[in-house]
Design a protein around this motif. Structure first.
Motif, PDB file in Angstrom:
ATOM      1  N   ALA B 112       0.840  -1.203   0.000  1.00  0.00           N
ATOM      2  CA  ALA B 112       0.000   0.000   0.000  1.00  0.00           C
ATOM      3  C   ALA B 112       0.875   1.252   0.000  1.00  0.00           C
ATOM      4  O   ALA B 112       0.563   2.245  -0.658  1.00  0.00           O
ATOM      5  CB  ALA B 112      -0.935   0.006   1.209  1.00  0.00           C
ATOM      6  N   PHE B 119      -2.719  -0.663  -5.514  1.00  0.00           N
ATOM      7  CA  PHE B 119      -3.155  -1.594  -4.477  1.00  0.00           C
ATOM      8  C   PHE B 119      -4.586  -1.272  -4.073  1.00  0.00           C
ATOM      9  O   PHE B 119      -4.880  -0.881  -2.943  1.00  0.00           O
ATOM     10  CB  PHE B 119      -2.202  -1.539  -3.273  1.00  0.00           C
ATOM     11  CG  PHE B 119      -2.326  -2.713  -2.328  1.00  0.00           C
ATOM     12  CD1 PHE B 119      -2.666  -2.524  -0.998  1.00  0.00           C
ATOM     13  CD2 PHE B 119      -2.102  -4.010  -2.767  1.00  0.00           C
ATOM     14  CE1 PHE B 119      -2.777  -3.605  -0.117  1.00  0.00           C
ATOM     15  CE2 PHE B 119      -2.214  -5.095  -1.911  1.00  0.00           C
ATOM     16  CZ  PHE B 119      -2.553  -4.878  -0.588  1.00  0.00           C
ATOM     17  N   THR B 120      -5.495  -1.452  -5.034  1.00  0.00           N
ATOM     18  CA  THR B 120      -6.918  -1.182  -4.799  1.00  0.00           C
ATOM     19  C   THR B 120      -7.489  -2.255  -3.874  1.00  0.00           C
ATOM     20  O   THR B 120      -6.866  -3.298  -3.685  1.00  0.00           O
ATOM     21  CB  THR B 120      -7.684  -1.251  -6.134  1.00  0.00           C
ATOM     22  OG1 THR B 120      -7.564  -2.593  -6.643  1.00  0.00           O
ATOM     23  CG2 THR B 120      -7.125  -0.275  -7.148  1.00  0.00           C
ATOM     24  N   PRO B 121      -8.700  -2.034  -3.358  1.00  0.00           N
ATOM     25  CA  PRO B 121      -9.326  -3.068  -2.523  1.00  0.00           C
ATOM     26  C   PRO B 121      -9.423  -4.413  -3.240  1.00  0.00           C
ATOM     27  O   PRO B 121      -9.221  -5.463  -2.624  1.00  0.00           O
ATOM     28  CB  PRO B 121     -10.708  -2.490  -2.219  1.00  0.00           C
ATOM     29  CG  PRO B 121     -10.509  -1.021  -2.249  1.00  0.00           C
ATOM     30  CD  PRO B 121      -9.490  -0.759  -3.316  1.00  0.00           C
ATOM     31  N   GLU B 122      -9.687  -4.395  -4.554  1.00  0.00           N
ATOM     32  CA  GLU B 122      -9.803  -5.670  -5.281  1.00  0.00           C
ATOM     33  C   GLU B 122      -8.473  -6.384  -5.388  1.00  0.00           C
ATOM     34  O   GLU B 122      -8.397  -7.616  -5.265  1.00  0.00           O
ATOM     35  CB  GLU B 122     -10.353  -5.423  -6.698  1.00  0.00           C
ATOM     36  CG  GLU B 122     -11.855  -5.364  -6.736  1.00  0.00           C
ATOM     37  CD  GLU B 122     -12.373  -4.981  -8.104  1.00  0.00           C
ATOM     38  OE1 GLU B 122     -13.188  -5.750  -8.637  1.00  0.00           O
ATOM     39  OE2 GLU B 122     -11.958  -3.931  -8.623  1.00  0.00           O
ATOM     40  N   HIS B 124      -6.057  -5.931  -3.258  1.00  0.00           N
ATOM     41  CA  HIS B 124      -5.771  -6.266  -1.860  1.00  0.00           C
ATOM     42  C   HIS B 124      -6.368  -7.609  -1.492  1.00  0.00           C
ATOM     43  O   HIS B 124      -5.678  -8.494  -0.970  1.00  0.00           O
ATOM     44  CB  HIS B 124      -6.319  -5.135  -0.976  1.00  0.00           C
ATOM     45  CG  HIS B 124      -6.128  -5.301   0.504  1.00  0.00           C
ATOM     46  ND1 HIS B 124      -6.198  -4.241   1.380  1.00  0.00           N
ATOM     47  CD2 HIS B 124      -5.873  -6.370   1.290  1.00  0.00           C
ATOM     48  CE1 HIS B 124      -6.020  -4.664   2.626  1.00  0.00           C
ATOM     49  NE2 HIS B 124      -5.821  -5.946   2.604  1.00  0.00           N
ATOM     50  N   VAL B 125      -7.643  -7.831  -1.813  1.00  0.00           N
ATOM     51  CA  VAL B 125      -8.274  -9.087  -1.415  1.00  0.00           C
ATOM     52  C   VAL B 125      -7.667 -10.256  -2.186  1.00  0.00           C
ATOM     53  O   VAL B 125      -7.431 -11.325  -1.624  1.00  0.00           O
ATOM     54  CB  VAL B 125      -9.822  -9.042  -1.524  1.00  0.00           C
ATOM     55  CG1 VAL B 125     -10.296  -8.795  -2.933  1.00  0.00           C
ATOM     56  CG2 VAL B 125     -10.463 -10.297  -0.980  1.00  0.00           C
TER      57      VAL B 125
END
Lengths: 147, 143
Positions: B112, B119-122, B124-125
């Protein structure tokens, strides 16, 4: 009682004084709902959370993210008594909201990732340690009144 | 929690993007692991310098990141692909598997830091799921 060094206090106050609640709050909650989708169980009334795009554009999520982030203010202002400061909120999350307290840790981790993204290399190991210690104390206090 | 085709695509493309900074990321992630979670220092008592950014940390951080990048190549069968590494961690290093999660967390934080827009939420997951599977594969030979 939790012991804070001067450096730790300074690090926490510094993060909060530069904090854009309207930006970071929504980002943290959105990330939590996307990365740990089971957290969505607590937001049945928030409308469309079916996919990442929906979550990212959901206005209720954004608004609530700001509320939750402001919830940390009382810890920042009462660093020597976080435990008791959150007694009422802990009861609320347990008795009324029925939130699994492990979720507090998940949101805290997402908040750390978002803050790291915002601060870049200014998020030094020392600052990360202080910030995560602060969040860990809050998370612990929020879980304290569960029975 | 298995990896979808989309997860694999996101992981592969993100790791390709971060590859040039692998040494820095490894250094930062390992430095933070040792500094923010001091109990992890017990595994490195043979190093002279455990302060963030030290020589041994920088070198070993790259070793760890190279391991992750190799795991990306083996993303379709991590259990088989990481068998040897699992044996190393289980029988020789004897690292408590609880520590894998600690390094994972710090890798995510550093990703991040260096790639806030990518490093978007998608992503990231997808990366979190991938690293969790890597940790599981590393734990395979423990008992």
């Amino acid at each position: 009682m939790v012991e804070w060094t001067d450096a730790e206090r300074a690090a926490i106050q510094d993060i909060f004084s530069n904090l854009d609640y309207e930006d970071i709050g929504p980002k943290a909650l959105r990330r939590c709902l996307i990365v740990y989708p089971w957290c969505q169980r607590y937001f049945g009334g928030f409308g469309n959370l079916y996919n990442a795009d929906a979550i990212l554009s959901n206005p209720m999520v954004a608004a609530h993210g700001i509320v939750v982030l402001h919830g940390l203010d009382r810890a920042m202002k009462n660093m020597d008594n976080i435990k008791n400061t959150y007694a009422e909120l802990s009861v609320l999350h347990s008795e009324k909201l029925h939130v699994d307290p492990d979720n507090f840790r998940l949101l805290a981790d997402c908040l750390s990732v978002v803050i790291a993204g915002k601060m870049g290399t200014a998020f030094t190991p020392e600052i990360q340690a202080a910030w995560q210690k602060f969040l860990a104390v809050v998370v612990n206090a929020l879980g304290r009144q569960y029975h | 929690m298995s990896l979808s085709a989309k997860d694999k695509t996101l992981v592969k493309s993100f790791f390709t993007k971060i590859a040039p900074k692998a040494e820095d990321i490894g250094n930062e992630a390992l430095s933070r692991t040792l500094f923010v979670y001091p109990q992890t220092k017990t595994y490195f008592s043979h190093w002279k310098d455990l302060s963030p950014g030290s020589g041994p940390i920088r070198k070993h951080g790259l070793t760890v990141m190279t391991g992750y990048m190799d795991a990306v190549e083996k993303i379709d069968d991590l259990l088989a692909g990481l068998l040897e590494l699992s044996e190393l961690h289980a029988f020789t290093l004897r690292v408590d598997p609880a520590n894998f999660k600690i390094i994972t967390h710090n890798v995510l934080v550093v990703m991040a830091m260096y790639f806030p827009d990518d490093f978007t939420p998608e992503v990231h997951v997808a990366v979190d799921k991938f690293l969790s599977k890597v940790n599981l594969a590393l734990s395979e030979k423990y008992r």
